[in-house]
Design an enzyme around this catalytic site. Structure first.
Site, PDB file in Angstrom:
ATOM      1  N   HIS A 107     -10.129  -4.845  10.840  1.00 36.77           N
ATOM      2  CA  HIS A 107     -10.777  -4.729   9.539  1.00 36.77           C
ATOM      3  C   HIS A 107     -12.090  -3.957   9.604  1.00 36.77           C
ATOM      4  O   HIS A 107     -12.902  -4.060   8.709  1.00 36.77           O
ATOM      5  CB  HIS A 107     -11.070  -6.129   8.961  1.00 36.77           C
TER       6      HIS A 107
ATOM      7  N   GLU B 131       0.819  -1.231   0.000  1.00 36.93           N
ATOM      8  CA  GLU B 131       0.000   0.000   0.000  1.00 36.93           C
ATOM      9  C   GLU B 131       0.845   1.269   0.000  1.00 36.93           C
ATOM     10  O   GLU B 131       0.553   2.222  -0.724  1.00 36.93           O
ATOM     11  CB  GLU B 131      -0.960   0.002   1.195  1.00 36.93           C
TER      12      GLU B 131
END
Lengths: 337, 326
Positions: free
Chosen positions: B129, B60
Site C-alpha cells: 500500500h 479496478e
C-alpha cells in the site's frame, strides 16, 4: 434435396441472402488471399484468419442498426468488411501502408474505422470486453438507442475482466451484447481443457444475464440471435450473452500446426460450411443461375486482387509518422537524444 | 486569499468541469454514497446525481476498461482509484488500451480520460500500500503524468487534465488530502508540462515533485538559515518533462539534487540526472545527487520508515555534499 427445401419457408428475402452470400464470399476469398500472401511473406506480424467463422460477421451486419458500435479481438479482418469497408483498406493495413484503415499503425490485429463504428480490433485477450461495456455506457449516458456488439473468442471468457464487466454491465443495465465467437479452441487449448463448465452460454448466470447458444455455421441463426439480443439491450433490459458455436478451418494463426485436433473434426464442420449453406439456399430458390454465381465469384476475385494491388502500390507511412497520433496535439515534446 | 484543503481543491476542479461539460463524469469505489473514501468527492452525488457520480464494485480492471470504452465513445471519464496500488490491477487498460488507442487506430480514437487517486506511502500501511508510480507511468508514451504538490496546483492541474484530450495519470496522496493552501476563488488552469519554480535561489537546484516537495521546501528553509539559497523546482508534470526549466536553472546554479519519493532504480530521478548530464554537462561543478526511497519494499514499522524515505535532514546533508561543505 431440392424437394425438401422447396417446401422450406424462408424468413429472409432474396436481397438479404444475396448480401450474405456476397459478404461471406468476400471474407472467404479475402482471407484465403491473406493466408497466401502471408506465406509469401508479403507482410509481417500476426495473421489470424477468419475462414469458417464468416456467418457471424455476415449475421451481425444484417442484424445491427445504424449507430450500433462494434468492438472485437484480434481475429478482426472480416468485421470491417461486414460493416462495408472496401477490402483494400484492410489489405493495406495488413501491409502496414499509410492507406490502411488504421494508417498502417495497427496491422492485422487493430482494424479501426470511426466512420463505420468499428471500435477496433484489440490484441490483448479480453481487454475489449470492458471497453465494449464502456462504449455501451456512453450510449446509455447520452440517451441513444444504440447498442455495442462486443465480440470475443472462447479463450477470452477465462479472463477476470469478463466477470468484472458482466457484473457491472448487469448492475447498470448497459446496452451491450456479449458475443462469444466460440471456435472451441483458445489457440491450441480446447474449451473442455480450460473449464468444467463447457456451456459458455451459462457464464453470465451468476449475474442473472440471459444467454443462449447459437449455431454459428448458420447465418440465419446468427442474425436472429443477435437481433433478439440487441433488441433486448436496446429496450433497456441490459446485456445479453451469446455463445455462437463456430469453427475456424485454419490454425489459430499462420504458425499453428494444428496437432490438437483431428482431420475428421475439421471435415465435420466443413460439411456445414456457411458459404455452401447460403449458396445452396440461393440455388434451391432459383435466385441465381450458375452463370450469375460465376460472375459474382469473378467480381469478388477482382475486388480482392484490386485490394492487393492497392496495398502493394500504396506508400509506406512517412518517417515523420513515427511521432504522430500518439497525443492529440502535434507539439508534444518527445524525448529525442 | 482563502485557504482550502487539497481534497477541496480537487473537488472544486471536478465540480467546475462537470458543470461546464456534461460529458464529464466520475466513477470509482465509494465516490458517491460514501462521499469518497478520502472525502474528495463529498457532495458530488447530491449535485450531479447517480448517472454522473458512480459507485463501482471493487473491480479496478473492469471499471478502468469501462472508462476507456466510454472515452473512446465521446465521454470524458474521471476514474478514481482508492490508491494507485490497487490500480496495478487496471494497468492493462491504462497501458495497453488507453495509452495505445490513438496510435493503433491511426489517429481515429483518442481517449480523454483522467485516472486519479492516492499515490506513494501514507504511513504504516506496509509494502503493497506504499508505492509511488510516477516512473511506471512516465515510462509509457501515450500517457501524461501529473503530480501536484499543493492545493493550488491540484486544482489547476486537474482542470487541465479533465480538459485534455489524452489519457492522464493524476497522482495524489492520502497524506496530502488534508493539506491546506491558498486557492483563489475564480477559475484558473495550470498548463500540463510546465514546471514551477517554487523557490528562487542561486546556490543549487533541487528538483522534486508531489508530496515529498513538503520535505524539500522545509530543507530549503533550513539551508537558508545557513545562507544557502536553493532554487527549488517542482516538476508538477512528470510526462512530459519540462527539461528547459531544469536545465536553465542548473546552468545558473551549477549543482543539482533530485528528491524523489519512489525507488532509485530507473526512476524519475534517473531521468532528470541523465538529462542534466546530457544537456548541461559543462555547467556542472558537482555530480548530480539524489535522495530517494531506499531500494527496498516499503517497511511497516516506524523506525524503519524513518530511514526508508528522504527526510529534511537527509536533503540538507545531500545539498551540503553537493556544495562540498561536508
Amino acid at each position: 434435396m431440392a424437394q425438401k427445401t422447396a417446401s422450406k419457408k424462408l424468413d429472409f428475402s432474396k436481397e438479404v441472402y444475396l448480401k450474405w452470400y456476397k459478404d461471406i464470399l468476400l471474407m472467404r476469398r479475402f482471407e484465403e488471399t491473406c493466408g497466401n500472401l502471408y506465406l509469401q511473406q508479403k507482410f509481417g506480424g500476426f495473421c489470424h484468419l477468419y475462414i469458417g467463422q464468416e456467418a457471424i460477421a455476415a449475421g451481425f451486419a444484417s442484424a445491427m442498426h445504424k449507430g450500433d458500435k462494434i468492438i472485437t479481438a484480434y481475429r478482426d479482418h472480416a468485421h470491417p468488411l461486414a460493416l462495408g469497408m472496401h477490402p483494400k483498406y484492410v489489405m493495406a493495413e495488413l501491409y502496414g501502408k499509410s492507406t490502411g484503415c488504421s494508417k498502417g499503425k495497427g496491422g492485422s490485429m487493430h482494424m479501426f474505422s470511426k466512420e463505420l463504428n468499428m471500435m477496433g480490433g484489440h490484441g490483448i485477450v479480453g481487454a475489449q470486453i470492458p471497453m465494449g461495456a464502456g462504449i455501451a455506457f456512453a450510449e446509455k449516458y447520452n440517451g441513444t438507442k444504440n447498442v455495442c456488439l462486443t465480440f470475443m473468442g472462447d479463450g477470452a471468457v477465462r479472463q477476470g475482466a469478463l466477470h468484472e464487466t458482466f457484473n457491472m454491465a448487469m448492475l447498470w443495465k448497459l446496452p451491450v451484447v456479449f458475443i462469444v465467437e466460440n471456435n472451441n479452441y483458445a489457440m491450441g487449448t480446447s474449451v473442455a481443457r480450460t473449464t468444467n463448465v463447457t456451456d459458455l452460454s451459462k457464464l453470465g448466470l451468476s449475474y442473472d444475464m440471459p444467454g443462449e447458444s447459437v449455431d454459428g455455421m448458420s447465418v440465419e441463426a446468427v442474425h436472429n440471435a443477435i437481433k433478439k439480443a440487441a433488441d433486448h439491450a436496446r429496450e433497456g433490459n441490459g446485456p445479453y450473452l451469446l455463445d455462437i458455436r463456430t469453427y475456424r478451418y485454419k490454425g489459430h494463426s499462420m504458425s499453428d500446426p494444428q496437432k490438437y485436433r483431428s482431420k475428421d473434426e475439421v471435415k465435420e464442420y466443413k460439411d456445414k460450411d456457411p458459404l455452401s449453406q447460403v449458396l445452396n439456399t440461393i440455388l434451391e430458390q432459383g435466385w441465381l443461375k450458375d452463370a450469375d454465381v460465376q460472375k459474382i465469384e469473378a467480381d469478388i476475385k477482382d475486388m480482392v486482387e484490386e485490394s492487393v494491388k492497392f496495398a502493394e502500390d500504396s506508400p509506406m507511412p512517412d518517417e515523420s509518422e513515427l511521432y504522430t497520433d500518439i497525443y492529440s496535439h502535434d507539439d508534444y515534446p518527445y524525448i529525442m537524444d | 486569499m482563502r485557504t482550502i484543503q487539497f481534497r477541496e481543491a480537487l473537488r472544486e476542479a471536478m465540480n467546475e468541469e462537470m458543470r461546464r461539460d456534461k460529458s464529464v463524469f466520475l466513477m470509482g469505489e465509494e465516490v458517491a454514497e460514501y462521499n469518497g473514501a478520502y472525502k474528495v468527492s463529498q457532495g458530488m452525488l447530491d449535485e450531479f446525481g447517480p448517472e454522473r457520480v458512480i459507485d463501482t464494485p471493487i473491480a479496478e480492471l473492469g471499471f478502468a476498461g469501462i472508462g476507456v470504452g466510454a472515452a473512446m465513445n465521446g465521454l470524458r471519464p474521471i476514474v478514481e482509484f482508492m490508491t494507485w496500488n490497487f490500480a496495478i490491477l487496471a494497468a492493462d487498460q491504462i497501458i495497453n488500451s488507453a495509452a495505445k488507442m490513438l496510435q493503433m487506430s491511426g489517429g481515429q480514437f483518442n481517449v480523454p480520460i483522467v485516472f486519479r487517486g492516492g499515490n506513494g506511502q501514507a504511513g504504516q500501511l506496509a509494502a503493497t500500500h506504499s508505492q509511488s508510480f510516477e516512473a511506471f507511468y512516465a515510462h509509457v508514451p501515450g500517457l501524461k503524468v501529473l503530480t501536484p504538490s499543493n492545493p493550488y496546483d491540484a486544482k489547476g492541474l486537474l482542470k487541465s487534465a479533465i480538459r485534455d484530450n489524452d489519457p492522464v495519470v493524476f497522482l495524489e496522496s492520502e497524506k496530502m488530502y488534508g493539506d491546506k493552501g491558498e486557492v483563489p476563488e475564480g477559475e484558473y488552469l495550470i498548463p500540463i508540462g510546465k514546471a514551477n519554480i517554487a523557490r528562487k535561489g542561486d546556490a543549487i537546484t533541487i528538483v522534486s515533485f508531489g508530496k515529498i516537495m513538503k520535505v524539500v521546501l522545509e530543507a530549503a528553509d533550513e539551508l537558508a538559515k545557513d545562507g544557502i539559497q536553493c532554487e527549488v523546482i517542482d516538476l508538477r508534470t512528470i510526462r512530459p518533462f519540462d527539461v528547459e526549466t531544469v536545465i536553465e536553472s542548473v546552468k545558473k546554479t551549477n549543482r543539482c539534487v533530485v528528491v524523489d519519493e519512489s525507488w532509485p532504480y530507473a526512476s524519475v530521478s534517473s531521468e532528470v540526472a541523465y538529462r542534466i548530464q546530457r544537456d548541461a554537462f559543462d555547467y556542472l561543478d558537482a555530480p548530480v545527487l539524489r535522495a530517494t526511497q531506499t531500494d527496498t519494499p516499503f517497511p511497516f514499522t516506524p523506525n524503519l520508515i524513518e530511514i526508508a524515505i528522504p527526510t529534511v535532514g537527509g536533503v540538507v546533508r545531500l545539498v551540503k555534499e553537493s556544495l562540498y561543505l561536508v
